[in-house]
Design a protein around this motif. Structure first.
Motif, PDB file in Angstrom:
ATOM      1  N   ALA A 105       0.832  -1.209   0.000  1.00 48.07           N
ATOM      2  CA  ALA A 105       0.000   0.000   0.000  1.00 48.07           C
ATOM      3  C   ALA A 105       0.865   1.257   0.000  1.00 48.07           C
ATOM      4  CB  ALA A 105      -0.922  -0.010   1.218  1.00 48.07           C
ATOM      5  N   LEU A 106       1.918   1.265   0.806  1.00 42.57           N
ATOM      6  CA  LEU A 106       2.820   2.425   0.854  1.00 42.57           C
ATOM      7  C   LEU A 106       3.539   2.615  -0.489  1.00 42.57           C
ATOM      8  CD1 LEU A 106       4.379   1.935   4.409  1.00 42.57           C
ATOM      9  CD2 LEU A 106       2.770   3.723   3.711  1.00 42.57           C
ATOM     10  N   HIS A 107       3.901   1.482  -1.113  1.00 42.30           N
ATOM     11  CA  HIS A 107       4.556   1.557  -2.419  1.00 42.30           C
ATOM     12  C   HIS A 107       3.604   2.140  -3.462  1.00 42.30           C
ATOM     13  CE1 HIS A 107       5.980  -0.226  -6.297  1.00 42.30           C
ATOM     14  NE2 HIS A 107       7.136   0.219  -5.831  1.00 42.30           N
ATOM     15  N   LEU A 108       2.338   1.724  -3.407  1.00 40.58           N
ATOM     16  CA  LEU A 108       1.337   2.220  -4.355  1.00 40.58           C
ATOM     17  C   LEU A 108       1.095   3.714  -4.142  1.00 40.58           C
ATOM     18  CD1 LEU A 108      -0.512   1.174  -6.595  1.00 40.58           C
ATOM     19  CD2 LEU A 108      -2.268   0.796  -4.868  1.00 40.58           C
ATOM     20  N   GLU A 109       1.040   4.137  -2.893  1.00 42.76           N
ATOM     21  CA  GLU A 109       0.835   5.555  -2.595  1.00 42.76           C
ATOM     22  C   GLU A 109       2.017   6.394  -3.087  1.00 42.76           C
ATOM     23  OE1 GLU A 109       0.154   5.549   1.583  1.00 42.76           O
ATOM     24  OE2 GLU A 109      -1.868   4.718   1.435  1.00 42.76           O
ATOM     25  N   ALA A 110       3.228   5.857  -2.914  1.00 45.12           N
ATOM     26  CA  ALA A 110       4.417   6.575  -3.394  1.00 45.12           C
ATOM     27  C   ALA A 110       4.389   6.696  -4.913  1.00 45.12           C
ATOM     28  CB  ALA A 110       5.679   5.841  -2.944  1.00 45.12           C
ATOM     29  N   LEU A 111       3.931   5.656  -5.576  1.00 46.06           N
ATOM     30  CA  LEU A 111       3.837   5.668  -7.041  1.00 46.06           C
ATOM     31  C   LEU A 111       2.834   6.717  -7.517  1.00 46.06           C
ATOM     32  CD1 LEU A 111       5.035   4.115  -9.450  1.00 46.06           C
ATOM     33  CD2 LEU A 111       3.113   2.531  -9.279  1.00 46.06           C
ATOM     34  N   CYS A 112       1.740   6.854  -6.781  1.00 46.63           N
ATOM     35  CA  CYS A 112       0.696   7.805  -7.169  1.00 46.63           C
ATOM     36  C   CYS A 112       1.137   9.256  -6.993  1.00 46.63           C
ATOM     37  CB  CYS A 112      -0.574   7.552  -6.359  1.00 46.63           C
ATOM     38  SG  CYS A 112      -1.452   6.068  -6.862  1.00 46.63           S
ATOM     39  N   GLU A 113       2.156   9.470  -6.170  1.00 50.63           N
ATOM     40  CA  GLU A 113       2.638  10.833  -5.953  1.00 50.63           C
ATOM     41  C   GLU A 113       3.625  11.283  -7.029  1.00 50.63           C
ATOM     42  OE1 GLU A 113       1.389  12.865  -3.679  1.00 50.63           O
ATOM     43  OE2 GLU A 113       0.068  11.196  -3.140  1.00 50.63           O
ATOM     44  N   GLU A 114       4.041  10.345  -7.863  1.00 52.42           N
ATOM     45  CA  GLU A 114       5.007  10.667  -8.932  1.00 52.42           C
ATOM     46  C   GLU A 114       4.309  11.329 -10.123  1.00 52.42           C
ATOM     47  OE1 GLU A 114       8.593   9.923  -9.215  1.00 52.42           O
ATOM     48  OE2 GLU A 114       8.204  10.038  -7.054  1.00 52.42           O
ATOM     49  N   ASP A 115       5.077  12.121 -10.859  1.00 53.31           N
ATOM     50  CA  ASP A 115       4.582  12.716 -12.116  1.00 53.31           C
ATOM     51  C   ASP A 115       4.923  11.740 -13.242  1.00 53.31           C
ATOM     52  OD1 ASP A 115       3.905  14.150 -14.335  1.00 53.31           O
ATOM     53  OD2 ASP A 115       4.879  16.022 -13.695  1.00 53.31           O
ATOM     54  N   LEU A 116       4.001  10.815 -13.487  1.00 54.95           N
ATOM     55  CA  LEU A 116       4.283   9.743 -14.447  1.00 54.95           C
ATOM     56  C   LEU A 116       4.374  10.257 -15.885  1.00 54.95           C
ATOM     57  CD1 LEU A 116       2.057   6.823 -13.084  1.00 54.95           C
ATOM     58  CD2 LEU A 116       4.431   7.354 -12.575  1.00 54.95           C
TER      59      LEU A 116
ATOM     60  N   ARG B 260      -4.604   5.007   1.391  1.00 56.01           N
ATOM     61  CA  ARG B 260      -5.330   6.213   1.773  1.00 56.01           C
ATOM     62  C   ARG B 260      -6.490   6.467   0.826  1.00 56.01           C
ATOM     63  NH1 ARG B 260       0.042   8.542   2.398  1.00 56.01           N
ATOM     64  NH2 ARG B 260      -0.260   9.533   0.371  1.00 56.01           N
ATOM     65  N   PRO B 261      -7.557   7.111   1.296  1.00 60.15           N
ATOM     66  CA  PRO B 261      -8.692   7.426   0.410  1.00 60.15           C
ATOM     67  C   PRO B 261      -8.230   8.229  -0.804  1.00 60.15           C
ATOM     68  CG  PRO B 261      -9.276   7.829   2.709  1.00 60.15           C
ATOM     69  CD  PRO B 261      -7.810   7.547   2.699  1.00 60.15           C
ATOM     70  N   GLY B 262      -8.747   7.891  -1.952  1.00 54.94           N
ATOM     71  CA  GLY B 262      -8.409   8.623  -3.173  1.00 54.94           C
ATOM     72  C   GLY B 262      -7.219   8.066  -3.923  1.00 54.94           C
ATOM     73  N   THR B 263      -6.483   7.129  -3.306  1.00 59.16           N
ATOM     74  CA  THR B 263      -5.280   6.603  -3.962  1.00 59.16           C
ATOM     75  C   THR B 263      -5.616   5.860  -5.243  1.00 59.16           C
ATOM     76  OG1 THR B 263      -4.114   6.402  -1.844  1.00 59.16           O
ATOM     77  CG2 THR B 263      -3.297   5.067  -3.684  1.00 59.16           C
ATOM     78  N   LEU B 264      -6.635   4.999  -5.205  1.00 60.64           N
ATOM     79  CA  LEU B 264      -6.974   4.221  -6.391  1.00 60.64           C
ATOM     80  C   LEU B 264      -7.521   5.105  -7.508  1.00 60.64           C
ATOM     81  CD1 LEU B 264      -8.499   0.946  -4.896  1.00 60.64           C
ATOM     82  CD2 LEU B 264      -6.149   1.457  -5.549  1.00 60.64           C
ATOM     83  N   SER B 265      -8.272   6.138  -7.141  1.00 63.03           N
ATOM     84  CA  SER B 265      -8.763   7.080  -8.163  1.00 63.03           C
ATOM     85  C   SER B 265      -7.597   7.794  -8.829  1.00 63.03           C
ATOM     86  CB  SER B 265      -9.704   8.106  -7.518  1.00 63.03           C
ATOM     87  OG  SER B 265     -10.834   7.472  -6.975  1.00 63.03           O
ATOM     88  N   LYS B 266      -6.609   8.155  -8.031  1.00 62.61           N
ATOM     89  CA  LYS B 266      -5.425   8.828  -8.572  1.00 62.61           C
ATOM     90  C   LYS B 266      -4.642   7.885  -9.493  1.00 62.61           C
ATOM     91  CE  LYS B 266      -3.403  11.573  -5.702  1.00 62.61           C
ATOM     92  NZ  LYS B 266      -2.556  12.119  -4.604  1.00 62.61           N
ATOM     93  N   LEU B 267      -4.593   6.603  -9.107  1.00 61.72           N
ATOM     94  CA  LEU B 267      -3.880   5.629  -9.928  1.00 61.72           C
ATOM     95  C   LEU B 267      -4.596   5.436 -11.275  1.00 61.72           C
ATOM     96  CD1 LEU B 267      -1.590   3.577 -10.194  1.00 61.72           C
ATOM     97  CD2 LEU B 267      -3.055   1.875  -9.098  1.00 61.72           C
ATOM     98  N   ARG B 268      -5.931   5.399 -11.251  1.00 64.61           N
ATOM     99  CA  ARG B 268      -6.688   5.273 -12.504  1.00 64.61           C
ATOM    100  C   ARG B 268      -6.399   6.466 -13.428  1.00 64.61           C
ATOM    101  NH1 ARG B 268     -10.910   3.847  -8.813  1.00 64.61           N
ATOM    102  NH2 ARG B 268     -11.327   1.604  -8.856  1.00 64.61           N
ATOM    103  N   ALA B 269      -6.340   7.654 -12.818  1.00 67.82           N
ATOM    104  CA  ALA B 269      -6.055   8.860 -13.609  1.00 67.82           C
ATOM    105  C   ALA B 269      -4.663   8.793 -14.232  1.00 67.82           C
ATOM    106  CB  ALA B 269      -6.189  10.100 -12.725  1.00 67.82           C
TER     107      ALA B 269
END
Length: 601
Positions: A524-535, A569-578
């Motif tokens: 989960a922490l790894h996924l959250e860190a990934l979502c914070e990156e400018d892909l 955290r809430p919103g993480t999966l939505s951010k990943l979809r985006a």
């Protein structure tokens, strides 16, 4: 739902290979209300798409009635659709012939599921299991029995003998016994139409969901029940408070599902001198047999033993009521190998001989007879268990690691002398077990938490770091400064107790569970860190092949997060979809068409 008429009376039944390989109608030996499972799904999004009987199946596998046939013994009275049923259920649903249970008796039994094949309702049980506390995890099947035996001169045997049985994967013992108290008297008066009405009521129940107060209508009664969660603080009165508020507001009956045993004190009363030693035996997963005069006392005592190490989960097998007809009978009575790690509850005097080689035996007298003496409660040597009329007591050669806690014994004795209510005595003994277990488990929790990698070591562009392995020597070194002596007044060989525990099934089960939770936290922490990156900016520096590879990996991450319901955290999966959509849109149109899926916004 219409009941089919009886096809045959008193027919012998066959043993199926696996309970889950049959439809619900094929497991119950008698007048049976069985319902086909339907397809389940996410608790919120698919509740509206449930098929008929899906809700029923999320609570019960089936309802059945077992009657006594003069020639065959426990037998099928009415058969529906399939003749193949599990014969052991017939025997487990009746008291042993030596029990002499007149009137109404309630008890429960437990048996293996057979295969690990998931049913179509598995998702509901997975959600329930994930959020439930350790003692209420789904595992084996449970049979909840309401047995009635009354004199009836019109019958050849002279007695009316019949059991109404609920089969479920949910270990909600107190709750289902309460349900039977409503349902069984109605059934014995009104027969099959009553069961049909009850099944329709249960199919209106919401699916079991920990943390919610559920409204469950049954036979004109509205039950309010709250299934606890793994996040509830052990030993709190939160459940009772929630129930009281609900009762005050709406005036309905309340049942709180909080453990597999309602009153530990009543079960341990005959042997309360030895509760600390029994706690050690259960903690260490020792082979233990309870010999009791009735299935009710047998099942209650076994469930009390299992619950005494709560909130730690008992990870070995336990059988609240075990008979000579059980499929594991030969396995458990053989003398060619050591007894397995299991707690058995038995009533047949035959077991006094066949299980004499077991290392620990608890013999319970009639719990209705008060006045157990200290003499009867002394630990006895196993060689003294030779006759069928052996006195109540604990028969073992086990030497406890911890010094005896005289204070809790005096406290319980004082309560007996002062005729303190059993509810108060139960609260005392539950608090004692809880504090003892927590004192033992806190050093383990603290050490295991230290195996977690630092959060700064998590990089979004590398695989999640691994947990460090559990090292027994390192753990033992921590006990000198952070051991149970900080929270427990008990003295003794704590080190020896931990060494023994680390070899037990309970440690293995506990550590597997903690390691799984911590691994999911790292994911989960790894996924959250990934979502914070400018892909989008990063992908500009890579080839199309690398971009496609990134999209596929991100989709795998999304699937894993949803399947395992990672604690993000809430919103993480939505951010990943985006992020996934943005990367796909940056690719040529032909690749976009290939990578787009209906689930992608």
């Amino acid at each position: 739902m219409a009941l089919q008429g009886p096809e045959e009376v008193g027919e012998q039944v066959e043993e199926p290979e696996d309970l889950d390989d049959q439809d619900a109608s094929s497991i119950s030996p008698a007048e049976e209300i069985t319902l086909p499972p339907g397809a389940g799904g996410d608790e919120e999004s698919e509740e509206a798409f449930l098929l008929p009987w899906d809700r029923f199946s999320s609570w019960l596998h089936c309802i059945c009635v077992v009657g006594f046939d003069l020639e065959l013994g426990q037998a099928v009275e009415v058969r529906q659709r399939s003749p193949r049923v599990k014969t052991s259920i017939c025997y487990l649903s009746f008291p042993d012939s030596n029990s002499g249970c007149l009137g109404d008796t309630q008890f429960c039994f437990r048996f293996r599921q057979g295969s690990n094949r998931k049913s179509s309702l598995g998702c509901f049980l997975e959600t329930t299991d994930r959020d439930a506390p350790p003692c209420l995890k789904v595992g084996h099947y449970y049979g909840y029995v309401y047995f009635r035996q009354v004199r009836d001169k019109s019958l050849k045997r002279g007695y009316f003998q019949k059991s109404l049985v609920l089969i479920s994967k949910l270990p909600y013992v107190t709750f289902f016994h309460s349900v039977l108290k409503i349902l069984a008297p109605e059934y014995f008066e009104k027969q099959e139409p009553c069961l049909e009405a009850a099944c329709n009521d249960i199919d209106r129940w919401p699916t079991p969901h920990p943390g919610r107060i559920l409204t469950l209508p049954l036979m004109g009664v509205v039950i309010k029940v709250r299934i606890p969660t793994c996040y509830d603080k052990p030993g709190t009165s939160q459940l009772v408070q929630s129930a009281q508020v609900c009762k005050h507001q709406e005036g309905h009956n309340i049942w709180c599902i909080y453990d597999i045993c309602e009153n530990v004190y009543l079960c341990f009363h005959p042997v309360y001198f030895h509760i600390q030693m029994l706690w050690e035996l259960v903690l260490l997963g020792e082979a233990l047999v309870v010999m009791a005069p009735s299935p009710a006392e047998s099942s209650d005592t076994v469930l009390a033993l299992v619950s005494c190490i709560s909130p730690l989960r008992y990870c070995s097998d336990f059988r609240p009521y075990f008979t000579i007809h059980d499929s594991e009978f030969k396995e458990y009575t053989t003398r060619t190998q050591a007894p397995p790690s299991v707690i058995l509850g038995v009533t047949n005097p035959f077991f006094a001989k066949t299980l004499q080689h077991w290392p620990h035996i608890i013999r319970i007298g009639d719990m209705k007879q008060a006045g157990e003496t200290a003499k009867q409660m002394k630990v006895k040597k196993l060689k003294n268990l030779k006759t069928l009329d052996s006195k109540p007591g604990v028969y073992t050669a086990y030497k406890p690691y911890l010094n005896k806690d005289e204070e809790i014994i005096k406290q319980l004795q004082k309560g007996i002398q002062q005729k303190r209510p059993s509810a108060a005595q139960n609260a005392i003994i539950r608090r004692y077990f809880l504090e003892l277990t927590q004192s033992f488990i806190i050093p383990l929790e603290r050490y295991v938490a230290s195996l977690m990698p630092l959060q700064k070591s998590i990089s979004p562009w590398k695989s999640p770091p691994q947990l460090r392995p559990f090292n027994q020597l390192d753990f033992m070194k921590t006990l000198e400064k952070t051991g149970p002596q900080l929270t427990s007044r008990l003295k003794g060989d704590w080190i020896g107790l931990y060494r023994h525990f680390l070899k037990s099934p309970n440690f293995d089960g506990w550590f597997r569970s903690r390691r799984r939770e911590m691994t999911q936290k790292l994911d989960a922490l790894h996924l959250e860190a990934l979502c914070e990156e400018d892909l989008q900016q990063r992908i500009q520096k890579h080839t199309e092949v690398e971009a496609v590879d990134l999209v596929l990996k991100l989709k795998d991450k999304m699937t894993q997060a949803e399947r395992e319901q990672l604690p993000v955290r809430p919103g993480t999966l939505s951010k990943l979809r985006a992020h996934i959509e943005a990367v796909i849109l940056a690719l040529p149109e032909d690749l976009q068409g290939i990578l787009h899926t209906p689930s992608t916004p």
